[in-house]
Design an enzyme around this catalytic site. Sequence first.
Site, mmCIF file in Angstrom:
data_model
loop_
_atom_site.group_PDB
_atom_site.id
_atom_site.type_symbol
_atom_site.label_atom_id
_atom_site.label_comp_id
_atom_site.label_asym_id
_atom_site.label_seq_id
_atom_site.Cartn_x
_atom_site.Cartn_y
_atom_site.Cartn_z
ATOM 1 N N ASP A 274 5.462 -0.299 0.275
ATOM 2 C CA ASP A 274 4.020 -0.077 0.194
ATOM 3 C C ASP A 274 3.686 1.397 0.455
ATOM 4 O O ASP A 274 4.569 2.210 0.761
ATOM 5 C CB ASP A 274 3.318 -1.011 1.200
ATOM 6 N N TRP A 314 0.056 1.265 -5.872
ATOM 7 C CA TRP A 314 -1.249 0.874 -6.423
ATOM 8 C C TRP A 314 -1.661 1.685 -7.656
ATOM 9 O O TRP A 314 -2.844 1.828 -7.943
ATOM 10 C CB TRP A 314 -2.343 0.990 -5.361
ATOM 11 N N GLY A 315 -0.699 2.284 -8.345
ATOM 12 C CA GLY A 315 -1.048 3.055 -9.538
ATOM 13 C C GLY A 315 -1.476 4.480 -9.245
ATOM 14 O O GLY A 315 -1.745 5.238 -10.180
ATOM 15 N N ASP A 335 -5.048 -4.177 -4.997
ATOM 16 C CA ASP A 335 -4.711 -5.596 -4.854
ATOM 17 C C ASP A 335 -5.598 -6.496 -5.718
ATOM 18 O O ASP A 335 -6.801 -6.270 -5.842
ATOM 19 C CB ASP A 335 -4.849 -6.019 -3.385
HETATM 20 C C1 GLA Z 1 -1.161 -3.604 0.343
HETATM 21 C C2 GLA Z 1 -0.388 -4.155 -0.850
HETATM 22 C C3 GLA Z 1 -0.428 -5.656 -0.821
HETATM 23 C C4 GLA Z 1 0.151 -6.192 0.475
HETATM 24 C C5 GLA Z 1 -0.568 -5.579 1.644
HETATM 25 C C6 GLA Z 1 0.075 -5.858 2.974
HETATM 26 O O1 GLA Z 1 -2.500 -3.920 0.262
HETATM 27 O O2 GLA Z 1 -0.942 -3.656 -2.040
HETATM 28 O O3 GLA Z 1 0.268 -6.206 -1.931
HETATM 29 O O4 GLA Z 1 1.522 -5.909 0.541
HETATM 30 O O5 GLA Z 1 -0.630 -4.146 1.539
HETATM 31 O O6 GLA Z 1 -0.646 -5.233 3.976
#
Ligand code: GLA
Length: 516
Positions: A274, A314-315, A335
């Site tokens: 992440d 996240w891109g 997300d």
């Molecule tokens: C981010 C990621 C999610 C998840 C959460 C966990 O938001 O994009 O997919 O893994 O963290 O905190």
Amino acid sequence: MNISTRAINLIWPVVRIVALLSATVVGCSSNESAKAGDGGSGSGGLSSPPPASGAGGRPSGASAGSAGVIVGAAGAAAGGGFAGSMGGSLAGSGGLASMNGGSGGAGALGNGGRSDGGAAGSLIGAAGQSGSAGTSGDPTKAGPPMGWASWNTFAAKIDYNVIKGQADAMVSSGLKAAGYQYVNIDEGWWQGTRDSAGNITIDQSEWPGGMKAIADYIHSLGLKAGLYTDAGKDGCGYYFPTGRPAAPGSGSEGHYDQDFLAFSQWGFDFVKVDWCGGDKEKLDAQTAYKGIASAIDKATKQTGRPMALSVCNWGVQSPWNWAPALSTMWRTSYDIIYYGENADMKRVLANFDSAQHPTAQSPGHYNDPDMLIVGMTGFSGAQNRTHLSLWAIAGAPLLAGNNLATMNADTKSVLTNAELIAIDQDPLAKQGVRISDDQGKQVYNKVLSGNARRAVLLLNRSTSAGSITVRFSDVGLGAAASVRNVWAAQDLGSQMTSYSATVPAQDSVLLLLTGT
Ligand code: GLA
């Protein structure tokens, strides 16, 4: 930065704090709560620009992989890499599909790999019984990962028993037999603690036997195990704690070699990394993930266990331009839902749109529009089918996020639909692209392996039902094609020039076309 990005940046921390407040917080002291609030509203917001639209160039070095061959159009699922990653074979009673995986073994990672996988699987019939999945296979050539991940249903409220329950359900529900194999432990397994040598330490009361024990259990079911960390110093569990106290230090920065070797030694086959800490520290994403990929390579050389890398930034910083050379999959957006939210088709469509980078994708390397919300509160059966159709047309990873132990029969049958899975796992790994748009009535086309085969999605984003037409010449087919409605499992016969269907508002029809 545009308005919607600003909105996301403002909303994300707020949503996560709301989630924190509404979640069952395990042992959260007032001090820790305050820290969570500071992180969320003060400095934890996402600050990077949104994923730009348009396809990035496909980096050199991304492997083309060797494709498997599926014989029998209505046969069962799986692509070459998937076959290569299955040590066993599947035998059942449906249509015939034989596969030559051709991509097994860990040799591509430079160490010869383990001996218990890598042979091409063979698969007979859609409803086959699964043999045991090998723990190897080359993730750089495999089909889009299929499995389940803990975040959408459990947030950080996970322990050995939660994960064991879901792994058991993956088998008993038939998901394993349908091709799902990864059981991915997301945030919450580690609270950022290390011993004096810098090794990660685990709460043995929640994870008896440490993380190796749960990986061993997952493997004992013939499944693969996934774990999670952050590229920065402090992970999302520090900035946006959801279900546990804020966990400082819950990232791998400064310990890449040590942590990824530990994950590999514990037996993990997959790791999602992440970006909460990386984003906060304004790290260069390509540099950070390069370091992580190199740590994984070194670990694999030492343990012989290949590990799929899931880039989760996240891109931001356009990962489709560099992540294909480093990883199995890379997130292309924020997300799909935040913990506690209901499933929402707008979010599904937005994440699908953000993932459109067709030139970045190749066998073993996939745009990731996020984990599935199929079967979660808020979605009807039709919405579940549209969501899965979008992911399959995109050739996206299929990581279920619902509770596998409590899902209803309809969700189970949607997730295990063999024809849908075969479209997703098609060995060419093409991302389907939009070929027409008439005021929200759209046609997407995915070129499939085999002779003149296409998956076509008629998607109606508008607010009224209407007819949507796919012209065969637009998808590169000749005058005639046989048409099959995938979800209805219905052959519609040979059609001339085009096929039209009436599609309800906000709904879709998934077709398989075979040219003559
Ligand atoms: C981010 C990621 C999610 C998840 C959460 C966990 O938001 O994009 O997919 O893994 O963290 O905190």
